[in-house]
Design a protein around this motif. Structure first.
Motif, PDB file in Angstrom:
ATOM      1  N   ASP A  88      -3.352   2.001 -13.395  1.00  0.00           N
ATOM      2  CA  ASP A  88      -2.099   2.457 -12.779  1.00  0.00           C
ATOM      3  C   ASP A  88      -2.222   3.873 -12.218  1.00  0.00           C
ATOM      4  O   ASP A  88      -1.381   4.313 -11.438  1.00  0.00           O
ATOM      5  CB  ASP A  88      -0.961   2.399 -13.803  1.00  0.00           C
ATOM      6  CG  ASP A  88      -1.281   3.223 -15.040  1.00  0.00           C
ATOM      7  OD1 ASP A  88      -2.473   3.334 -15.390  1.00  0.00           O
ATOM      8  OD2 ASP A  88      -0.342   3.781 -15.638  1.00  0.00           O
TER       9      ASP A  88
ATOM     10  N   GLU B 175       3.139   2.381  -1.741  1.00  0.00           N
ATOM     11  CA  GLU B 175       3.357   3.028  -3.040  1.00  0.00           C
ATOM     12  C   GLU B 175       2.153   3.871  -3.470  1.00  0.00           C
ATOM     13  O   GLU B 175       2.255   4.647  -4.416  1.00  0.00           O
ATOM     14  CB  GLU B 175       3.713   1.984  -4.110  1.00  0.00           C
ATOM     15  CG  GLU B 175       2.626   0.964  -4.434  1.00  0.00           C
ATOM     16  CD  GLU B 175       2.400  -0.049  -3.303  1.00  0.00           C
ATOM     17  OE1 GLU B 175       3.219  -0.115  -2.369  1.00  0.00           O
ATOM     18  OE2 GLU B 175       1.388  -0.787  -3.357  1.00  0.00           O
ATOM     19  N   LEU B 176       1.039   3.704  -2.778  1.00  0.00           N
ATOM     20  CA  LEU B 176      -0.153   4.492  -3.119  1.00  0.00           C
ATOM     21  C   LEU B 176      -0.243   5.804  -2.329  1.00  0.00           C
ATOM     22  O   LEU B 176      -1.051   6.668  -2.638  1.00  0.00           O
ATOM     23  CB  LEU B 176      -1.424   3.675  -2.842  1.00  0.00           C
ATOM     24  CG  LEU B 176      -1.677   2.438  -3.704  1.00  0.00           C
ATOM     25  CD1 LEU B 176      -2.948   1.734  -3.249  1.00  0.00           C
ATOM     26  CD2 LEU B 176      -1.778   2.798  -5.179  1.00  0.00           C
TER      27      LEU B 176
ATOM     28  N   LYS C 134      -6.019   5.281  -7.517  1.00  0.00           N
ATOM     29  CA  LYS C 134      -5.587   4.859  -6.182  1.00  0.00           C
ATOM     30  C   LYS C 134      -6.765   4.446  -5.309  1.00  0.00           C
ATOM     31  O   LYS C 134      -6.629   3.570  -4.463  1.00  0.00           O
ATOM     32  CB  LYS C 134      -4.845   6.017  -5.503  1.00  0.00           C
ATOM     33  CG  LYS C 134      -3.462   6.313  -6.085  1.00  0.00           C
ATOM     34  CD  LYS C 134      -2.843   7.491  -5.350  1.00  0.00           C
ATOM     35  CE  LYS C 134      -1.338   7.515  -5.523  1.00  0.00           C
ATOM     36  NZ  LYS C 134      -0.741   8.553  -4.635  1.00  0.00           N
TER      37      LYS C 134
ATOM     38  N   ASN D 222      -4.260  -2.714  -7.758  1.00  0.00           N
ATOM     39  CA  ASN D 222      -3.723  -2.127  -6.531  1.00  0.00           C
ATOM     40  C   ASN D 222      -4.489  -0.844  -6.210  1.00  0.00           C
ATOM     41  O   ASN D 222      -3.981   0.258  -6.394  1.00  0.00           O
ATOM     42  CB  ASN D 222      -2.230  -1.859  -6.712  1.00  0.00           C
ATOM     43  CG  ASN D 222      -1.567  -1.425  -5.412  1.00  0.00           C
ATOM     44  OD1 ASN D 222      -2.133  -1.584  -4.327  1.00  0.00           O
ATOM     45  ND2 ASN D 222      -0.366  -0.872  -5.520  1.00  0.00           N
ATOM     46  N   VAL D 223      -5.712  -1.027  -5.763  1.00  0.00           N
ATOM     47  CA  VAL D 223      -6.616   0.094  -5.504  1.00  0.00           C
ATOM     48  C   VAL D 223      -7.191  -0.091  -4.102  1.00  0.00           C
ATOM     49  O   VAL D 223      -7.463  -1.211  -3.686  1.00  0.00           O
ATOM     50  CB  VAL D 223      -7.764   0.087  -6.547  1.00  0.00           C
ATOM     51  CG1 VAL D 223      -8.877   1.035  -6.148  1.00  0.00           C
ATOM     52  CG2 VAL D 223      -7.227   0.453  -7.934  1.00  0.00           C
TER      53      VAL D 223
ATOM     54  N   PHE E  33      -3.908   9.560   0.464  1.00  0.00           N
ATOM     55  CA  PHE E  33      -3.630   8.926  -0.832  1.00  0.00           C
ATOM     56  C   PHE E  33      -3.512   9.872  -2.027  1.00  0.00           C
ATOM     57  O   PHE E  33      -2.866   9.520  -3.014  1.00  0.00           O
ATOM     58  CB  PHE E  33      -4.705   7.873  -1.137  1.00  0.00           C
ATOM     59  CG  PHE E  33      -4.639   6.697  -0.224  1.00  0.00           C
ATOM     60  CD1 PHE E  33      -3.629   5.749  -0.364  1.00  0.00           C
ATOM     61  CD2 PHE E  33      -5.555   6.537   0.811  1.00  0.00           C
ATOM     62  CE1 PHE E  33      -3.547   4.659   0.492  1.00  0.00           C
ATOM     63  CE2 PHE E  33      -5.479   5.456   1.682  1.00  0.00           C
ATOM     64  CZ  PHE E  33      -4.474   4.510   1.519  1.00  0.00           C
TER      65      PHE E  33
ATOM     66  N   ASP F 253      -3.972  12.319  -9.200  1.00  0.00           N
ATOM     67  CA  ASP F 253      -4.186  10.906  -8.849  1.00  0.00           C
ATOM     68  C   ASP F 253      -5.647  10.538  -9.094  1.00  0.00           C
ATOM     69  O   ASP F 253      -6.546  11.367  -8.937  1.00  0.00           O
ATOM     70  CB  ASP F 253      -3.836  10.652  -7.379  1.00  0.00           C
ATOM     71  CG  ASP F 253      -2.335  10.677  -7.131  1.00  0.00           C
ATOM     72  OD1 ASP F 253      -1.556  10.579  -8.108  1.00  0.00           O
ATOM     73  OD2 ASP F 253      -1.936  10.796  -5.953  1.00  0.00           O
TER      74      ASP F 253
ATOM     75  N   MET G   9       0.823  -1.207   0.000  1.00  0.00           N
ATOM     76  CA  MET G   9       0.000   0.000   0.000  1.00  0.00           C
ATOM     77  C   MET G   9       0.867   1.272   0.000  1.00  0.00           C
ATOM     78  O   MET G   9       0.431   2.314  -0.465  1.00  0.00           O
ATOM     79  CB  MET G   9      -0.912   0.001   1.223  1.00  0.00           C
ATOM     80  CG  MET G   9      -1.976   1.072   1.173  1.00  0.00           C
ATOM     81  SD  MET G   9      -3.276   0.780   2.385  1.00  0.00           S
ATOM     82  CE  MET G   9      -2.310   0.451   3.854  1.00  0.00           C
TER      83      MET G   9
END
Lengths: 398, 398
Positions: free
Chosen positions: B164, A3-4, B167, B199-200, B112, B117, A1
């Protein structure tokens, strides 16, 4: 996580306030670390009575959603109180009620700061303000805090050089956190004059102003004088911090509007039950008398700590002698790191806040903050004795 | 001062929520605009008793500063409640108590989101979430909300193309705000499967879940299934919104830690009096029975509004038939702007929220939100009659 994470959170480590709170929560430790008001400062019976009053009087309104700016009658009450005491001319629209002063700081960050924007701060300054502002990735411009207030020459130089980058000036002129220092009237007048020349919004944080147990209150730097200024007030030190009720006072209604917009986006509005409660409490009790009791208590506790420091601290440790507030600031000999000594002190059974988190980019500072409001005279004497013995050892020959 | 504003605030206009609240505050207007719970949903006598209980029982602790994450016993109570109901395995450290769910949204933005983003949102979605997130200047990736839930094809395409950059995914799967729609169990399972591949961080906002007056509750999308998910809960709809007590539930303790860090920087901690109060209330009252009463009330109010809509609305206006929650969503014929009709409706004495603020970059939407929880059956019938007459006129021949 990881990297988010946003930039601000990718670089944060463990929160230092949390570390302190954890160490201070050990029942075997005497804590001068926190900034907790003495529970004696909570008018518990009166607040309990007001809880019942407001439910009976206002019914479901005390439990319903409410206007973002805060309860109209509460803001009007506060405005009139400032008018009476300071000869200003405020009404409810000059006040925004926030979830503690901390939320006001967050709102100022939101409204004004993008990455790299400048905030002028005292050196040292309140670590919670850094935590709030850090989220918006500002550049800080620290100006040295002397015994009489801001270093005027440094202030002028800083604004001359970086005035176009600096959007906010964050100052705590009365019983400053962490130093306990108060700007003199002369110093304040100079700060006002200098700030007038720049397009900067002044945040004058005043959480401790009512806790004056000696001397007389100098005038505000911004209120009544600067067109882009806000004063931050709070009920945390004179009634209850747990209710999280602070407020922004500003003669600039455009500024009030922006702060309210940020507040709405952050938490819709501040707990309305607490606002009704404090209004009812203020209307039905002698709050000045209650504040005087707190002042008397804190005068005694502060003197007790200073007496103990005079008695137990080595001569090469100096410290401030506050006229109010909650904190004393000690300076160790050069080269002695207060943060390195923290674990030793904790092991001996006494904790403080080392200077580091109150500065921008300073490590191993030779300064530390002591809180005197939340320990008994016996605990103060014992804790300062323990700390003094350690300092005598660590500062010898420095 | 405008030139000093941050990017996010330089581009905001008047807050739409404020405009609505102002129009809705006119006592001569029937308001279906707000999202106010019926005051009958506040257990006032029980809360009053708990106010007295907690002051007697816990003393000064209910007024003092407290830990950022929230009251340990309260978080433990909530954790056990989720464990019992949903077969998960939570403890207090899986819960962070926030100043309403709104503050949780703000904290997710802080932790985040940097400018640009991505946040995946429903189309349409909750306008207050946009207000919270807008402060961090994100890019939104809207995915169409169909009658059975998210448009699966669009969700897959969006994540394939922009996975990508995205987030956060912000979803309200139950009695959605603004539409009142609920994702089916089948749709939820597909959403879970798809989100697993990316990856969310999922934010599953659940303010209305307990307000189900028909049908059965489908399982959560994230809880118990996704490693980077959080559920947002609140006491605003089942006890009191004015106290501003919401909470983040996450099986990911690292995520809980980051949210707590953001909370500390924003407001130190959530009002502790309110946390003690709700804990005491839950421990000493039959909350499921109270929630059932609210469900019964809202079922009646919802049916009353739907009956009136069936009766008074023109045939070319369609609308959702919610199984719970607080809102009905109406769709006018194409080309009819609900925001342009707003002043006309207000003049006739009835207000709603036009669709625009629930979308990203959509203007003159042909949709509007109606709240059925805070008006009497008589007012509902009268207001929908007024609105229906206007719509018959405006939508004729479209």
């Amino acid at each position: 996580m990881k990297e988010l994470l946003s930039k601000a959170y990718a670089k944060t480590g463990e929160s230092f306030i949390s570390t302190i709170l954890t160490a201070a929560a050990d029942p075997n430790v005497i804590s001068f670390a926190g900034g907790l008001p003495n529970p004696a400062s909570f008018p518990m019976e009166a607040l309990k009575e007001s809880c019942n009053n407001i439910i009976d009087k206002y019914g479901s309104a005390v439990f319903q959603y409410a206007k973002t700016e805060g309860l109209q009658a509460f803001r009007q009450y506060l405005a009139e109180d400032y008018n009476k005491t300071y000869g200003v001319n405020l009404d409810a629209d000059n006040i925004v009620v926030t979830t503690g002063s901390q939320q006001a700081l967050d709102c100022f960050g939101k409204v004004f700061i993008n990455e790299g924007d400048g905030i002028l701060v005292e050196k040292p300054s309140y670590l919670g303000a850094f935590q709030a502002f850090d989220q918006y990735c500002p550049e800080y411009y620290p100006v040295t805090l002397n015994d009489d207030g801001l270093d005027i020459e440094e202030l002028e130089e800083t604004l001359e050089k970086y005035g176009d980058k600096i959007k906010l000036a964050y100052l705590i002129p009365e019983f400053q956190n962490p130093t306990g220092l108060t700007y003199t009237e002369e110093n304040r007048a100079k700060v006002t004059e200098i700030l007038k020349k720049y397009n900067v919004v002044l945040i004058e944080d005043d959480p401790y102003g009512q806790l004056r147990f000696e001397g007389t209150k100098p005038p505000y730097i911004g209120l009544g004088k600067l067109p882009q200024a806000a004063l931050l007030g709070t009920f945390s030190k004179v009634a209850t911090p747990g209710m999280r009720v602070g407020y922004v006072v500003t003669e600039n209604k455009e500024l009030a509007k922006y702060i309210a917009m940020a507040l709405e986006a952050t938490s819709l509005h501040t707990n309305i039950f607490s606002q009704y409660l404090l209004l009812d409490y203020l209307q039905n009790n002698d709050q000045p008398a209650h504040v005087k009791d707190i002042q008397d208590l804190y005068r005694q506790q502060c003197h007790c700590m200073l007496d103990a420091m005079d008695k137990y601290f080595p001569e090469n440790v100096t410290y401030t002698r506050p006229e109010g507030g909650m904190f004393i600031w000690a300076t160790l000999p050069e080269g002695v790191s207060a943060i390195k000594l923290f674990p030793k002190a904790a092991e001996k059974g006494v904790v403080y806040v080392p200077g580091d988190p109150f500065y921008v980019g300073v490590h191993d500072a030779n300064t530390l903050r002591l809180n005197f409001t939340n320990a008994s005279p016996e605990a103060i004497d014992k804790g300062i004795h323990l700390l003094g013995d350690m300092l005598k050892e660590e500062c010898a020959g420095k």
